[in-house]
Design a protein around this motif. Structure first.
Motif, PDB file in Angstrom:
ATOM      1  N   ILE A  72       0.824  -1.205   0.000  1.00 18.96           N
ATOM      2  CA  ILE A  72       0.000   0.000   0.000  1.00 18.96           C
ATOM      3  C   ILE A  72       0.860   1.258   0.000  1.00 18.96           C
ATOM      4  CG2 ILE A  72      -1.579   1.360   1.445  1.00 18.96           C
ATOM      5  CD1 ILE A  72      -3.024  -1.229   2.094  1.00 18.96           C
ATOM      6  N   ARG A  73       1.970   1.228   0.720  1.00 17.14           N
ATOM      7  CA  ARG A  73       2.842   2.414   0.768  1.00 17.14           C
ATOM      8  C   ARG A  73       3.307   2.827  -0.633  1.00 17.14           C
ATOM      9  NH1 ARG A  73       5.341   0.185   5.697  1.00 17.14           N
ATOM     10  NH2 ARG A  73       4.731   1.473   7.482  1.00 17.14           N
ATOM     11  N   GLU A  74       3.513   1.832  -1.513  1.00 18.99           N
ATOM     12  CA  GLU A  74       3.988   2.146  -2.857  1.00 18.99           C
ATOM     13  C   GLU A  74       2.885   2.694  -3.756  1.00 18.99           C
ATOM     14  OE1 GLU A  74       5.996  -1.150  -4.611  1.00 18.99           O
ATOM     15  OE2 GLU A  74       7.432  -1.354  -2.954  1.00 18.99           O
ATOM     16  N   LEU A  75       1.638   2.485  -3.365  1.00 19.33           N
ATOM     17  CA  LEU A  75       0.518   2.947  -4.179  1.00 19.33           C
ATOM     18  C   LEU A  75      -0.044   4.281  -3.711  1.00 19.33           C
ATOM     19  CD1 LEU A  75      -1.503  -0.367  -4.685  1.00 19.33           C
ATOM     20  CD2 LEU A  75       0.077   0.715  -6.274  1.00 19.33           C
ATOM     21  N   ARG A  76       0.340   4.698  -2.517  1.00 25.08           N
ATOM     22  CA  ARG A  76      -0.219   5.930  -1.980  1.00 25.08           C
ATOM     23  C   ARG A  76       0.398   7.146  -2.660  1.00 25.08           C
ATOM     24  NH1 ARG A  76      -1.515   5.465   4.528  1.00 25.08           N
ATOM     25  NH2 ARG A  76      -3.473   4.337   4.237  1.00 25.08           N
ATOM     26  N   LEU A  77      -0.390   7.782  -3.516  1.00 27.36           N
ATOM     27  CA  LEU A  77       0.060   8.969  -4.243  1.00 27.36           C
ATOM     28  C   LEU A  77      -0.999  10.055  -4.129  1.00 27.36           C
ATOM     29  CD1 LEU A  77       1.402   7.299  -7.531  1.00 27.36           C
ATOM     30  CD2 LEU A  77       2.750   8.087  -5.588  1.00 27.36           C
ATOM     31  N   LEU A  86     -12.545   9.840  -3.365  1.00 29.98           N
ATOM     32  CA  LEU A  86     -13.333   8.782  -2.732  1.00 29.98           C
ATOM     33  C   LEU A  86     -14.029   9.360  -1.508  1.00 29.98           C
ATOM     34  CD1 LEU A  86     -11.170   5.518  -2.703  1.00 29.98           C
ATOM     35  CD2 LEU A  86     -12.745   6.342  -4.450  1.00 29.98           C
ATOM     36  N   ARG A  87     -15.233   8.825  -1.244  1.00 32.53           N
ATOM     37  CA  ARG A  87     -16.001   9.256  -0.081  1.00 32.53           C
ATOM     38  C   ARG A  87     -16.548   8.013   0.604  1.00 32.53           C
ATOM     39  NH1 ARG A  87     -20.238  12.839  -2.301  1.00 32.53           N
ATOM     40  NH2 ARG A  87     -21.207  10.878  -2.937  1.00 32.53           N
ATOM     41  N   SER A 182      -6.670   2.693  -8.170  1.00 31.34           N
ATOM     42  CA  SER A 182      -5.881   1.935  -7.184  1.00 31.34           C
ATOM     43  C   SER A 182      -5.193   2.879  -6.212  1.00 31.34           C
ATOM     44  CB  SER A 182      -4.838   1.061  -7.899  1.00 31.34           C
ATOM     45  OG  SER A 182      -5.441  -0.021  -8.571  1.00 31.34           O
ATOM     46  N   HIS A 183      -4.688   4.016  -6.711  1.00 30.47           N
ATOM     47  CA  HIS A 183      -4.044   4.995  -5.830  1.00 30.47           C
ATOM     48  C   HIS A 183      -5.050   5.567  -4.832  1.00 30.47           C
ATOM     49  CE1 HIS A 183      -0.433   4.770  -8.156  1.00 30.47           C
ATOM     50  NE2 HIS A 183      -0.966   5.321  -9.228  1.00 30.47           N
ATOM     51  N   LEU A 184      -6.234   5.926  -5.324  1.00 30.13           N
ATOM     52  CA  LEU A 184      -7.238   6.502  -4.439  1.00 30.13           C
ATOM     53  C   LEU A 184      -7.646   5.517  -3.348  1.00 30.13           C
ATOM     54  CD1 LEU A 184      -9.566   8.346  -6.974  1.00 30.13           C
ATOM     55  CD2 LEU A 184      -8.263   9.415  -5.129  1.00 30.13           C
ATOM     56  N   LEU A 185      -7.864   4.263  -3.734  1.00 30.73           N
ATOM     57  CA  LEU A 185      -8.270   3.277  -2.731  1.00 30.73           C
ATOM     58  C   LEU A 185      -7.136   3.009  -1.750  1.00 30.73           C
ATOM     59  CD1 LEU A 185     -10.394   1.417  -1.618  1.00 30.73           C
ATOM     60  CD2 LEU A 185      -9.771  -0.297  -3.337  1.00 30.73           C
ATOM     61  N   ALA A 186      -5.907   2.934  -2.241  1.00 31.15           N
ATOM     62  CA  ALA A 186      -4.764   2.739  -1.338  1.00 31.15           C
ATOM     63  C   ALA A 186      -4.662   3.896  -0.348  1.00 31.15           C
ATOM     64  CB  ALA A 186      -3.478   2.605  -2.141  1.00 31.15           C
ATOM     65  N   ASN A 187      -4.907   5.107  -0.817  1.00 32.93           N
ATOM     66  CA  ASN A 187      -4.867   6.270   0.077  1.00 32.93           C
ATOM     67  C   ASN A 187      -5.920   6.166   1.175  1.00 32.93           C
ATOM     68  OD1 ASN A 187      -2.842   7.441  -1.440  1.00 32.93           O
ATOM     69  ND2 ASN A 187      -4.195   8.800  -2.576  1.00 32.93           N
ATOM     70  N   ALA A 188      -7.049   5.518   0.864  1.00 30.31           N
ATOM     71  CA  ALA A 188      -8.165   5.470   1.808  1.00 30.31           C
ATOM     72  C   ALA A 188      -8.075   4.308   2.789  1.00 30.31           C
ATOM     73  CB  ALA A 188      -9.482   5.383   1.036  1.00 30.31           C
ATOM     74  N   LEU A 189      -7.257   3.300   2.488  1.00 26.63           N
ATOM     75  CA  LEU A 189      -7.176   2.121   3.362  1.00 26.63           C
ATOM     76  C   LEU A 189      -6.385   2.457   4.624  1.00 26.63           C
ATOM     77  CD1 LEU A 189      -6.594  -0.577   0.613  1.00 26.63           C
ATOM     78  CD2 LEU A 189      -8.705  -0.109   1.873  1.00 26.63           C
ATOM     79  N   PRO A 190      -6.830   1.981   5.781  1.00 22.98           N
ATOM     80  CA  PRO A 190      -6.291   2.473   7.047  1.00 22.98           C
ATOM     81  C   PRO A 190      -4.899   1.990   7.423  1.00 22.98           C
ATOM     82  CG  PRO A 190      -8.041   0.871   7.442  1.00 22.98           C
ATOM     83  CD  PRO A 190      -8.043   1.154   5.980  1.00 22.98           C
TER      84      PRO A 190
END
Length: 234
Positions: A72-77, A86-87, A182-190
């Motif tokens: 996930i760290r690699e996808l967080r942009l 995302l909401r 994928s970036h947006l969802l990775a950003n939202a995952l806790p």
């Protein structure tokens, strides 16, 4: 280890599953594997034998789903198009709209119906209860769903969030948003220490391209060895 399975629980779509395996299957293994599957389960008229392989191609087989994953760290942009977001949502109120989004893709690409389908309502409700269902929005307008779940049996034993849904409504396709989901969802995952993982059919070139562009990697998946053809020729 062979077992009898049915696609999506549909009794009209039987197949034989051959996992786990100690090594990748090779072309010379296929006749014996097919013969054994038909000998044990031929009474059920299975359509194919599903094989696990790290390699995405094997002569004599057809594509199936592949696991694409990344930390996930690699996808967080943060570099995503303005207005795309995302909401978190606790309900699946747009389920009918999401079903229509799949129908629209199927209409434009008839092969898509065999490659992807919307998750069951209960699956998305489960994601919502876990706080892992999100409305995709464009300028605050509903544009689709993104969903994940923590499900160890679907994550290859990895500490992972399993992607359950990524779908855009028709009027929001064609704008280059897909590769950012994928970036947006990775950003939202806790939990950023987890893996982001999900399956995409190898023939679904658009989804494959978007996932790989986002930084996800093929870490293995299934191939299909047709058994109807083997039985007719045998």
């Amino acid at each position: 280890m062979f077992s009898m399975r049915f696609e999506g629980g549909d009794s009209t779509k039987p197949f034989v599953d051959a996992t786990p395996m100690t090594r990748n299957p090779q072309p010379e293994d296929l006749p014996a594997l097919a013969a054994t599957a038909l000998d044990v389960y031929g009474m059920h008229n299975p359509r194919y034998l599903r094989l696990w392989s790290a390699d995405p191609e094997l002569p004599g087989t057809e594509p199936d789903r592949r696991f694409l994953a990344a930390p996930i760290r690699e996808l967080r942009l943060t570099d995503v198009p303005p207005g795309l977001a995302l909401r978190a949502t606790a309900t699946v109120d747009q389920y009918d709209e999401a079903k229509q989004a799949y129908a629209d893709v199927d209409a434009d690409h008839p092969h898509h119906v065999e490659e992807a389908g919307i998750q069951d309502l209960e699956d998305l409700e489960e994601a919502a209860e876990a706080g892992l269902l999100f409305d995709i929005t464009v300028d605050d307008e509903w544009a689709g769903y993104a969903a994940a779940i923590v499900k160890p049996e679907d994550s290859l034993g990895l500490p992972a969030y399993v992607v359950r849904e990524l779908i855009l409504a028709k009027n929001h396709r064609g704008h280059g948003y897909g590769r950012h989901l994928s970036h947006l969802l990775a950003n939202a995952l806790p939990d950023p220490t987890h893996i982001y993982i999900g399956t995409i059919h190898a023939a679904n070139q658009g989804a494959q391209r978007a996932a790989r562009t986002a930084g996800r990697h093929d870490i293995g998946g299934w191939l299909q060895l047709p058994l109807e053809r083997v039985s007719m020729n045998g």
